[in-house]
Write a protein that holds these residues in place. Structure first.
Motif, PDB file in Angstrom:
ATOM      1  N   ASP A 170      -0.565  -1.540  16.631  1.00 53.34           N
ATOM      2  CA  ASP A 170      -0.080  -1.443  15.255  1.00 53.34           C
ATOM      3  C   ASP A 170       0.892  -0.287  15.081  1.00 53.34           C
ATOM      4  O   ASP A 170       1.601  -0.213  14.077  1.00 53.34           O
ATOM      5  N   CYS A 171       0.934   0.613  16.063  1.00 46.85           N
ATOM      6  CA  CYS A 171       1.852   1.748  16.035  1.00 46.85           C
ATOM      7  C   CYS A 171       1.909   2.324  17.448  1.00 46.85           C
ATOM      8  O   CYS A 171       0.925   2.234  18.199  1.00 46.85           O
ATOM      9  N   TYR A 214       2.871   3.245   9.965  1.00 47.11           N
ATOM     10  CA  TYR A 214       2.269   1.917   9.843  1.00 47.11           C
ATOM     11  C   TYR A 214       2.743   1.213   8.577  1.00 47.11           C
ATOM     12  O   TYR A 214       3.128   0.036   8.599  1.00 47.11           O
ATOM     13  N   GLU A 215       2.731   1.930   7.459  1.00 43.16           N
ATOM     14  CA  GLU A 215       3.187   1.321   6.208  1.00 43.16           C
ATOM     15  C   GLU A 215       4.677   0.993   6.257  1.00 43.16           C
ATOM     16  O   GLU A 215       5.123  -0.037   5.741  1.00 43.16           O
ATOM     17  N   ARG A 258       4.873  -2.198   8.613  1.00 44.25           N
ATOM     18  CA  ARG A 258       3.840  -3.232   8.550  1.00 44.25           C
ATOM     19  C   ARG A 258       4.418  -4.618   8.286  1.00 44.25           C
ATOM     20  O   ARG A 258       4.023  -5.601   8.933  1.00 44.25           O
ATOM     21  N   GLU A 259       5.345  -4.717   7.358  1.00 47.11           N
ATOM     22  CA  GLU A 259       5.877  -6.030   6.998  1.00 47.11           C
ATOM     23  C   GLU A 259       6.562  -6.706   8.191  1.00 47.11           C
ATOM     24  O   GLU A 259       6.345  -7.893   8.461  1.00 47.11           O
ATOM     25  N   LYS A 261       6.050  -6.053  11.381  1.00 52.58           N
ATOM     26  CA  LYS A 261       5.056  -6.349  12.413  1.00 52.58           C
ATOM     27  C   LYS A 261       4.275  -7.608  12.065  1.00 52.58           C
ATOM     28  O   LYS A 261       4.019  -8.449  12.948  1.00 52.58           O
ATOM     29  N   GLU A 262       3.912  -7.758  10.823  1.00 51.32           N
ATOM     30  CA  GLU A 262       3.177  -8.960  10.416  1.00 51.32           C
ATOM     31  C   GLU A 262       4.021 -10.214  10.603  1.00 51.32           C
ATOM     32  O   GLU A 262       3.515 -11.261  11.026  1.00 51.32           O
ATOM     33  N   LYS A 280      -7.412  -0.944  13.987  1.00 55.79           N
ATOM     34  CA  LYS A 280      -5.977  -0.830  14.238  1.00 55.79           C
ATOM     35  C   LYS A 280      -5.781   0.000  15.501  1.00 55.79           C
ATOM     36  O   LYS A 280      -6.593   0.874  15.813  1.00 55.79           O
TER      37      LYS A 280
END
Length: 497
Positions: free
Chosen positions: A394-395, A460-461, A464-465, A467-468, A295
């Motif tokens: 990712d961040c 990130y958490e 995350r949704e 970003k995905e 990541k």
């Protein structure tokens, strides 16, 4: 065809990015643009003639997606038309130095204004755009031309905020914060800048807006009155001002209009969403093959040097995790992060396991920061196109600047920001990020100590949704440049009728 003079602040990269994006649309539509600024030519390379800069400089300025040749290019005119803000660090302001520069600039205002008015007439300019210099608006009035501000803030509020007291030293992160400026001394300078901005007839208001005193004439001043005692948000009175319909803004009564426009953003490269592009980009910065699936944290501070992170044992985390203000935004996937008990002391290092970091904004190729980064940290080359890094990341860790906010929002990348206590613009951007993105605050103390790890996990958490989903559907462009061009053309068609 209309001949525009675009007055661009030399403070920070974001203004030049926005001016280039809007100018590009105007040039494509057949208009003529002269950029007037105290910023160097390089940030405007995408709109200047191919021969205006050496090839190497153009590659550094425009390493991103290539555009087709323009039917005509902008002209560049370098003039001292902006006072700006003096910053010793990316998130600091030198109050007294900023005052001295502004005072000196305004002492020369009459002479500079006369020169600009004469040039506007001589060059046959038909309209003035400003992001976001007050002198450009005043020059337009002197030349009898319409002036249009394109921004989310104006510098009058930033100057006014310098009379606001600092946070206590233990919260500010320094031994002794600089004392506030005397409001009685600062106020006349601020009043002059407000008066100059009031020469504009149209405000194209970008997302992340704060009150614009030249248009929101009922907003309380000084601007320190806009924020709550905790320095976390605007007070309810200002929230109401920002939330009201644009046709009820006081300036509408005398025919000066406010129109909200989309977010101006640099798009990532067309193939940035492919695994091959990601691998090639990381390898170009020295990331070894066995770390390519890690990541990625992008450490971005707008081209300014950042405090050097050091390898060291983990230390106690001082900032709270799982903040109550963000709890409604947390997805169910956040259950893996346990909220600490009230008196529990968590420890944090630099990066979570399985992460690497890409650091942007390090000047030169052989400086001490580049040569002494901790394991898992890699320096980007200065010619890397940052929106591509924002897309693959990712961040992102950085400051609340317009460019970083717009790019993390458009790429749906979670954002951890280090607060800038003396920038009132920040409260508008924070408001934007909390409304539209996944963002968390990292205290200056924890940032400079390298206590990043648990904040990265949480951000990130949190994001995350989204970003995905972005990686599934690809980049979605708001086409702000086209929308802004259309509003400018409509306004000018009505001007003088």
């Amino acid at each position: 065809m209309t001949r525009f003079a675009f007055y661009c602040s030399g403070h920070g990269f974001g203004h030049a990015t926005r001016v280039s994006a809007v100018s590009l649309e105007l040039l494509r539509a057949g208009h003529a643009v002269t950029v007037v600024t105290n910023a160097p030519e390089i940030p405007f390379a995408s709109i200047l003639p191919p021969t205006a800069l050496p090839a190497a400089d153009r590659d550094i300025a425009n390493p991103g997606p290539k555009t087709s040749p323009l039917p005509q290019y902008a002209e560049y005119r370098r003039r001292n038309i902006d006072a700006g803000i003096v910053q010793p660090k990316a998130y600091d302001v030198d109050r007294q130095a900023t005052f001295d520069v502004l005072d000196g600039f305004l002492n020369q205002r009459d002479q500079t204004l006369a020169e600009e008015v004469a040039w506007l007439k001589e060059a046959g300019i038909e309209a003035v755009l400003s992001d976001a210099t007050f002198l450009g608006c005043a020059a337009a009035k002197g030349a009898g031309l319409p002036a249009i501000i394109i921004s989310n803030f104006t510098f009058d509020s930033c100057y006014s905020y310098l009379s606001h007291p600092s946070l206590p030293s233990h919260e500010y992160g320094v031994a002794q914060p600089e004392p506030p400026l005397d409001h009685a001394v600062l106020h006349p300078l601020v009043e002059q800048t407000v008066a100059d901005y009031s020469s504009a007839s149209l405000l194209l208001r970008l997302p992340g807006v704060i009150p614009i005193p030249a248009f929101d004439t009922d907003v309380p001043m000084p601007s320190g009155r806009w924020v709550n005692d905790e320095r976390t948000a605007f007070v309810p009175e200002v929230e109401a001002i920002l939330s009201r319909p644009t046709d009820s803004i006081p300036s509408a009564a005398d025919g000066r209009t406010v129109i909200d426009v989309p977010l101006i953003v640099r798009a990532p490269s067309p193939d940035a969403n492919t695994p091959a592009f990601r691998a090639e980009l990381l390898e170009s910065m020295g990331v070894p093959h066995h770390l390519l699936s890690s990541k990625v944290l992008l450490v971005s501070f707008g081209g300014q040097a950042i405090p050097r992170p050091r390898t060291r044992p983990p230390t106690p985390l001082s900032s709270p995790l799982l903040r109550r203000t963000m709890s409604s935004q947390l997805s169910s996937s956040l259950s893996s992060l346990e909220a600490p008990q009230q008196d529990e002391r968590r420890e944090a290092g630099l990066l979570p396991k399985g992460w690497i970091a890409i650091v942007t904004g390090l000047s030169g190729g052989d400086n001490a920061i580049r040569d002494d980064l901790p394991y898992g940290f890699f320096a980007s080359d200065k010619d890397v196109y940052v929106p591509d890094l924002t897309w693959i990341a990712d961040c992102v860790l950085g400051k609340l600047g317009y460019g970083t906010c717009s790019e993390t929002l458009s790429c749906r990348t979670p954002f951890i920001y280090v607060p800038r206590p003396l920038f009132v613009e920040e409260f508008g951007l924070k408001r934007l990020m909390h409304a539209r993105g996944a963002s968390l605050e990292l205290s200056r103390v924890d940032f400079e100590a390298g206590r990043w790890e648990l904040h990265i996990d949480e951000a990130y958490e949190l994001g995350r949704e989204a970003k995905e989903r972005a990686r599934r559907v690809g980049f979605e462009d708001e086409k702000a440049g086209e929308a802004i061009r259309s509003e400018i053309e409509r306004f000018l068609a009505r001007w003088g009728q």
